[in-house]
Design a protein around this motif. Structure first.
Motif, PDB file in Angstrom:
ATOM      1  N   LEU A 175      37.356  42.525  48.979  1.00 41.18           N
ATOM      2  CA  LEU A 175      37.317  41.098  47.988  1.00 41.18           C
ATOM      3  C   LEU A 175      39.242  40.088  48.428  1.00 41.18           C
ATOM      4  N   HIS A 213      42.199  38.038  47.806  1.00 41.92           N
ATOM      5  CA  HIS A 213      42.729  37.844  46.684  1.00 41.92           C
ATOM      6  C   HIS A 213      44.040  37.130  46.574  1.00 41.92           C
ATOM      7  N   SER A 268      38.082  37.870  44.194  1.00 47.28           N
ATOM      8  CA  SER A 268      38.348  38.441  43.209  1.00 47.28           C
ATOM      9  C   SER A 268      38.302  37.512  41.992  1.00 47.28           C
ATOM     10  N   LYS A 269      38.649  38.069  41.188  1.00 49.70           N
ATOM     11  CA  LYS A 269      38.770  37.164  40.113  1.00 49.70           C
ATOM     12  C   LYS A 269      40.061  36.724  39.476  1.00 49.70           C
ATOM     13  N   GLU A 270      41.760  37.243  40.003  1.00 51.85           N
ATOM     14  CA  GLU A 270      42.225  36.741  39.977  1.00 51.85           C
ATOM     15  C   GLU A 270      42.218  35.462  41.295  1.00 51.85           C
ATOM     16  N   ALA A 301      30.666  36.407  45.361  1.00 52.10           N
ATOM     17  CA  ALA A 301      30.510  37.754  44.147  1.00 52.10           C
ATOM     18  C   ALA A 301      29.538  38.617  45.120  1.00 52.10           C
ATOM     19  N   GLU A 346      29.329  41.883  38.822  1.00 49.62           N
ATOM     20  CA  GLU A 346      30.126  40.811  39.056  1.00 49.62           C
ATOM     21  C   GLU A 346      29.844  39.674  39.475  1.00 49.62           C
TER      22      GLU A 346
END
Length: 217
Positions: free
Chosen positions: A89, A91, A131-133, A154, A161
């Motif tokens: 992932l 970030h 990542s979602k963030e 993703a 996801e």
């Protein structure tokens, strides 16, 4: 008039061939019979280096042919993200020191060197992803385009996801370019990015020719 002599022109596009999934070709005409060479191509809309339209995940009705060319070019930052483990992932903290000068409307190219696995099995199964963030930050920053080396932003093996991240980015007005190549040849941290997809009517996505103009030192 743009003076191309001032730039190194990088082709960030994989070559479509029978070696990759989603593409096949057969001879349609030959010089000896019809008087010219031509092929019949069968192409999955997300094969090779390609672009996603919002309609791909139905965040709205905008299809690939409705995206204006001026939305598909502009300043882009090349971000280095070392991949140290499978399915990593990415970030915000992994790139935050590299995005301090990013402005609204800029684009981002994530250099993971994952394109070196393009014809390997793990290219799809162990891809690094956003990542979602980080995706939320990109939307808040009003990033124009995101380019990644894997075939997706993703995990394509995780429907929840892949749906969430695509809907987040596309719904936030970000154009997604997947399957980017050649980022390892770029030296400068900033380039001028041009990504032009095939203009397919009502298209959910399309293969694209992607180039970067790097100003010569």
């Amino acid at each position: 008039m743009l003076d191309l002599s001032k730039y190194i022109v990088h082709d960030l596009t994989h070559t479509l061939s029978d070696k990759i999934a989603g593409f096949s070709e057969k001879s349609a005409c030959t010089m000896s019979v019809e008087g010219w060479n031509a092929k019949t191509l069968t192409i999955y809309s997300h094969a090779g280096t390609h672009m996603d339209a919002p309609f791909h995940f139905e965040v709205n009705e905008i299809t690939i042919d409705q995206i204006r060319p001026d939305q598909l070019m502009g300043r882009a930052w090349v971000l280095d993200v070392p991949v140290t483990k499978p399915s990593q992932l990415i970030h915000l903290e992994d790139v935050e020191k590299q995005v301090v000068s990013v402005e609204i409307g800029d684009s981002l190219l994530f250099r993971t060197n994952w394109s070196s696995n393009y014809e390997q099995a793990n290219y799809k199964t162990e891809l690094p992803r956003l990542s979602k963030e980080l995706s939320e930050w990109c939307v808040e920053k009003q990033i124009k385009m995101i380019g990644v080396e894997p075939l997706s932003v993703a995990d394509v093996g995780n429907l929840a996801e892949v749906t969430e991240i695509h809907q987040l980015l596309l719904g936030g007005g970000i154009t997604i370019i997947e399957g980017v190549a050649g980022l390892d040849k770029i030296i400068a941290p900033v380039v001028y990015l041009i990504a032009l997809p095939l203009k397919i009517g009502h298209g959910d996505g399309a293969p694209a020719r992607v180039i970067a103009l790097e100003e010569k030192a």
